[in-house]
Design an enzyme around this catalytic site. Structure first.
Site, PDB file in Angstrom:
ATOM      1  N   SER A  85       0.911  -1.237  -0.011  1.00 55.07           N
ATOM      2  CA  SER A  85      -0.004  -0.044  -0.058  1.00 55.07           C
ATOM      3  C   SER A  85       0.971   1.268  -0.039  1.00 55.07           C
ATOM      4  O   SER A  85       0.408   2.236  -0.758  1.00 55.07           O
ATOM      5  CB  SER A  85      -0.780   0.065   1.103  1.00 55.07           C
ATOM      6  OG  SER A  85      -1.925  -0.881   1.121  1.00 55.07           O
ATOM      7  N   LYS A 110      -8.024  -5.639  11.753  1.00 51.53           N
ATOM      8  CA  LYS A 110      -9.426  -5.162  11.104  1.00 51.53           C
ATOM      9  C   LYS A 110     -10.524  -5.410  11.978  1.00 51.53           C
ATOM     10  O   LYS A 110     -11.235  -4.706  11.880  1.00 51.53           O
ATOM     11  CB  LYS A 110      -9.383  -6.085   9.871  1.00 51.53           C
ATOM     12  CG  LYS A 110      -8.573  -5.746   8.672  1.00 51.53           C
ATOM     13  CD  LYS A 110      -8.902  -6.525   7.359  1.00 51.53           C
ATOM     14  CE  LYS A 110      -8.089  -6.150   6.273  1.00 51.53           C
ATOM     15  NZ  LYS A 110      -8.748  -6.587   5.008  1.00 51.53           N
ATOM     16  N   ASN A 168     -11.360  -1.847   6.911  1.00 46.12           N
ATOM     17  CA  ASN A 168      -9.977  -1.883   6.412  1.00 46.12           C
ATOM     18  C   ASN A 168      -9.396  -0.255   5.960  1.00 46.12           C
ATOM     19  O   ASN A 168      -8.615   0.033   5.568  1.00 46.12           O
ATOM     20  CB  ASN A 168     -10.056  -2.543   5.128  1.00 46.12           C
ATOM     21  CG  ASN A 168     -10.645  -1.829   3.821  1.00 46.12           C
ATOM     22  OD1 ASN A 168     -11.559  -1.054   4.221  1.00 46.12           O
ATOM     23  ND2 ASN A 168     -10.136  -2.107   2.820  1.00 46.12           N
ATOM     24  N   ASP A 176     -12.911  -3.436   0.650  1.00 45.87           N
ATOM     25  CA  ASP A 176     -12.505  -4.472   0.154  1.00 45.87           C
ATOM     26  C   ASP A 176     -13.528  -4.954  -1.100  1.00 45.87           C
ATOM     27  O   ASP A 176     -13.214  -5.465  -2.118  1.00 45.87           O
ATOM     28  CB  ASP A 176     -12.418  -5.779   1.012  1.00 45.87           C
ATOM     29  CG  ASP A 176     -10.863  -5.437   1.478  1.00 45.87           C
ATOM     30  OD1 ASP A 176      -9.958  -4.863   0.966  1.00 45.87           O
ATOM     31  OD2 ASP A 176     -10.797  -6.083   2.926  1.00 45.87           O
ATOM     32  N   GLY A 197     -13.828 -20.581   0.300  1.00 45.06           N
ATOM     33  CA  GLY A 197     -13.416 -19.710   1.627  1.00 45.06           C
ATOM     34  C   GLY A 197     -14.396 -18.834   2.316  1.00 45.06           C
ATOM     35  O   GLY A 197     -15.149 -18.439   1.757  1.00 45.06           O
ATOM     36  N   GLY A 200     -11.995 -13.768   6.515  1.00 43.06           N
ATOM     37  CA  GLY A 200     -12.176 -12.171   6.382  1.00 43.06           C
ATOM     38  C   GLY A 200     -12.510 -11.751   4.899  1.00 43.06           C
ATOM     39  O   GLY A 200     -13.362 -10.898   4.856  1.00 43.06           O
ATOM     40  N   TYR A 241      -2.635 -12.625  -5.185  1.00 42.83           N
ATOM     41  CA  TYR A 241      -2.096 -11.760  -6.166  1.00 42.83           C
ATOM     42  C   TYR A 241      -0.501 -12.051  -6.232  1.00 42.83           C
ATOM     43  O   TYR A 241       0.220 -11.358  -7.089  1.00 42.83           O
ATOM     44  CB  TYR A 241      -2.204 -10.176  -6.099  1.00 42.83           C
ATOM     45  CG  TYR A 241      -2.166  -9.584  -4.825  1.00 42.83           C
ATOM     46  CD1 TYR A 241      -0.755  -9.230  -4.403  1.00 42.83           C
ATOM     47  CD2 TYR A 241      -3.004  -9.604  -3.915  1.00 42.83           C
ATOM     48  CE1 TYR A 241      -0.589  -8.624  -3.114  1.00 42.83           C
ATOM     49  CE2 TYR A 241      -2.775  -9.101  -2.568  1.00 42.83           C
ATOM     50  CZ  TYR A 241      -1.574  -8.686  -2.089  1.00 42.83           C
ATOM     51  OH  TYR A 241      -1.342  -8.141  -0.989  1.00 42.83           O
ATOM     52  N   GLY A 252      -5.742 -11.121  -8.590  1.00 42.16           N
ATOM     53  CA  GLY A 252      -6.309 -10.463  -7.332  1.00 42.16           C
ATOM     54  C   GLY A 252      -5.726  -9.086  -7.385  1.00 42.16           C
ATOM     55  O   GLY A 252      -6.190  -8.243  -6.283  1.00 42.16           O
TER      56      GLY A 252
HETATM   57  P1  NAP Z   1      -8.367 -15.875   6.455  1.00 42.60           P
HETATM   58  O1  NAP Z   1      -9.453 -14.967   7.238  1.00 42.60           O
HETATM   59  O2  NAP Z   1      -7.353 -16.182   7.522  1.00 42.60           O
HETATM   60  O3  NAP Z   1      -9.165 -16.827   6.041  1.00 42.60           O
HETATM   61  C1  NAP Z   1      -8.331 -17.988   5.237  1.00 42.60           C
HETATM   62  C2  NAP Z   1      -9.352 -18.903   4.336  1.00 42.60           C
HETATM   63  O4  NAP Z   1      -8.538 -19.905   3.601  1.00 42.60           O
HETATM   64  C3  NAP Z   1     -10.070 -19.517   5.255  1.00 42.60           C
HETATM   65  O5  NAP Z   1     -11.368 -19.892   4.543  1.00 42.60           O
HETATM   66  C4  NAP Z   1      -9.496 -21.045   5.482  1.00 42.60           C
HETATM   67  O6  NAP Z   1     -10.097 -22.081   5.686  1.00 42.60           O
HETATM   68  C5  NAP Z   1      -9.039 -21.154   4.118  1.00 42.60           C
HETATM   69  N1  NAP Z   1      -7.697 -22.008   4.035  1.00 42.60           N
HETATM   70  C6  NAP Z   1      -6.676 -21.690   4.377  1.00 42.60           C
HETATM   71  N2  NAP Z   1      -5.648 -22.826   4.508  1.00 42.60           N
HETATM   72  C7  NAP Z   1      -6.359 -23.893   3.852  1.00 42.60           C
HETATM   73  C8  NAP Z   1      -6.352 -25.154   3.435  1.00 42.60           C
HETATM   74  N3  NAP Z   1      -4.980 -25.660   3.584  1.00 42.60           N
HETATM   75  N4  NAP Z   1      -7.144 -25.823   2.937  1.00 42.60           N
HETATM   76  C9  NAP Z   1      -8.482 -25.320   2.514  1.00 42.60           C
HETATM   77  N5  NAP Z   1      -8.864 -24.081   2.915  1.00 42.60           N
HETATM   78  C10 NAP Z   1      -7.728 -23.255   3.566  1.00 42.60           C
HETATM   79  O7  NAP Z   1      -7.569 -14.813   5.263  1.00 42.60           O
HETATM   80  P2  NAP Z   1      -8.157 -13.539   4.502  1.00 42.60           P
HETATM   81  O8  NAP Z   1      -7.967 -12.478   5.487  1.00 42.60           O
HETATM   82  O9  NAP Z   1      -9.693 -14.113   4.338  1.00 42.60           O
HETATM   83  O10 NAP Z   1      -7.538 -13.912   3.212  1.00 42.60           O
HETATM   84  C11 NAP Z   1      -7.486 -14.879   2.259  1.00 42.60           C
HETATM   85  C12 NAP Z   1      -6.809 -14.694   1.090  1.00 42.60           C
HETATM   86  O11 NAP Z   1      -7.158 -13.573   0.324  1.00 42.60           O
HETATM   87  C13 NAP Z   1      -5.223 -14.447   1.049  1.00 42.60           C
HETATM   88  O12 NAP Z   1      -4.400 -15.042   0.107  1.00 42.60           O
HETATM   89  C14 NAP Z   1      -4.914 -12.757   1.131  1.00 42.60           C
HETATM   90  O13 NAP Z   1      -3.830 -12.288   0.567  1.00 42.60           O
HETATM   91  C15 NAP Z   1      -6.095 -12.495  -0.058  1.00 42.60           C
HETATM   92  N6  NAP Z   1      -6.612 -11.340   0.063  1.00 42.60           N
HETATM   93  C16 NAP Z   1      -6.644 -10.548  -1.110  1.00 42.60           C
HETATM   94  C17 NAP Z   1      -7.111  -9.284  -1.238  1.00 42.60           C
HETATM   95  C18 NAP Z   1      -6.955  -8.558  -2.496  1.00 42.60           C
HETATM   96  O14 NAP Z   1      -6.979  -7.231  -2.417  1.00 42.60           O
HETATM   97  N7  NAP Z   1      -6.704  -9.146  -3.640  1.00 42.60           N
HETATM   98  C19 NAP Z   1      -7.663  -8.728  -0.096  1.00 42.60           C
HETATM   99  C20 NAP Z   1      -7.947  -9.569   1.048  1.00 42.60           C
HETATM  100  C21 NAP Z   1      -7.257 -10.675   0.898  1.00 42.60           C
HETATM  101  P3  NAP Z   1     -10.701 -22.441   7.185  1.00 42.60           P
HETATM  102  O15 NAP Z   1     -11.735 -21.451   7.544  1.00 42.60           O
HETATM  103  O16 NAP Z   1     -11.089 -23.772   7.125  1.00 42.60           O
HETATM  104  O17 NAP Z   1      -9.428 -22.188   8.075  1.00 42.60           O
END
Ligand code: NAP
Length: 278
Positions: A22, A71, A92, A107, A133, A136, A224, A245
């Site tokens: 950022s 957050k 955020n 977001d 998924g 968050g 991403y 992403g």
């Molecule tokens: P989070 O709250 O930790 O959630 C992670 C998610 O991934 C949960 O649904 C989790 O399932 C699942 N997961 C993790 N390991 C797994 C595995 N081995 N098998 C199956 N499911 C698995 O994380 P978040 O903040 O939502 O972020 C998730 C992703 O989005 C990250 O890669 C982040 O970089 C990306 N993101 C991108 C942007 C963007 O602007 N492009 C913005 C925000 C986030 P469980 O519930 O079963 O643990």
């Protein structure tokens, strides 16, 4: 960069924060628009979050972005939180005006804008969505899909209870789907979204059989890094439109930049390159 005694100040609070793109993103726009201002990485321990936030407001900051792990804490620390952030359960983006600390969540805006820029005219109302998924990021994506008219969301998560909680919290046409039924949940979907961390550098890839997914379905990955995940490559190989992403990351920053610095900035190829440069 021009910084005077009247410079407008903003930043991103996280712990750690050194990985954040950022500062590069907002720094690009500040230079591009010759704005007298700065956007700083602010590394803040969780137990000091609220006092640090109040100190920034006292020091005249225009606002801050909030990233992991603050957050959810930001919801309670803000004096006022808008309805969308309340619904998603996370803040955020914060604006600070006359000492008042107000929280919102951009977001979902970034997610929808990224898809619309990549596929002009795209609407969530065009058909069923399969969302993988329930963390968050998923909460913001699902709320945005609902607000854009989605009439059916199949929410697949490894931990089913987390998908069920999300569905109960947001309400609407969301069905929590157990992980083993992932591939079947793609039948007839108009959009497939990966919101898990699977596929990220250093993580296992997302393994999913795209066999029953219509070839017209839009496939998008929130990951991403790398820019092209295995999911996106597999989708493109069978003719599906696919969107990475990075666009979401760039577009979610626009409302914040406009609120703090007074310009709705553009997402361009030059910006993408600047943000990706190490
Ligand atoms: P989070 O709250 O930790 O959630 C992670 C998610 O991934 C949960 O649904 C989790 O399932 C699942 N997961 C993790 N390991 C797994 C595995 N081995 N098998 C199956 N499911 C698995 O994380 P978040 O903040 O939502 O972020 C998730 C992703 O989005 C990250 O890669 C982040 O970089 C990306 N993101 C991108 C942007 C963007 O602007 N492009 C913005 C925000 C986030 P469980 O519930 O079963 O643990």
């Amino acid at each position: 960069m021009r910084i005077s005694g009247k410079a407008l100040l903003a930043g991103i609070m996280g712990w750690p924060v050194s990985h954040s793109r950022s500062p590069r993103l907002h720094g690009y726009w500040l230079r591009h628009h010759s704005i007298d201002g700065a956007y700083l990485p602010l590394s803040v321990r969780p137990e000091r979050f609220t006092s640090a936030l109040e100190a920034l407001a006292d020091m005249g900051f225009r606002g801050v972005n909030i990233t992991i792990p603050h957050k959810e804490a930001a919801l309670a620390a803000c004096h006022r939180v808008d309805a969308l952030a309340e619904r998603i359960g996370a803040v955020n983006m914060i604006t600070m005006t006359g000492g008042e600390i107000a929280g919102s969540n951009t977001d979902g805006f970034g997610f929808i804008e990224s898809l619309r820029h990549a596929v002009p005219g795209w609407r969530a109302a065009s058909g069923p969505a399969a969302v993988i998924g329930a963390g968050g990021a998923s909460r913001a994506v699902v709320a945005a899909l609902l607000d854009d008219g989605s009439s059916e969301i199949r929410l697949v998560n490894r931990t089913l209870s987390r998908a069920q909680s999300l569905a109960a919290d947001l309400g609407g046409p969301i069905e929590a789907v157990p992980w083993p039924a992932l591939s079947e949940a793609l039948a007839g979907a108009a959009v497939l979204v990966n919101t898990t961390s699977l596929g990220m550098q250093g993580h296992a890839p997302l393994e999913v059989d795209l066999g029953v997914l219509p070839s017209t379905a839009l496939v998008t990955d929130l990951v991403y890094a790398p820019l092209e995940t295995e999911l996106l490559a597999a989708a493109r190989a069978r003719g599906n439109p696919a969107v990475g992403g990075l666009g979401m990351l760039l577009h979610q920053a626009r409302p914040a930049f406009e609120a703090w610095f007074g310009v709705d900035p553009e997402v361009t190829e030059d910006l993408r390159a600047a943000v990706l440069t190490d």
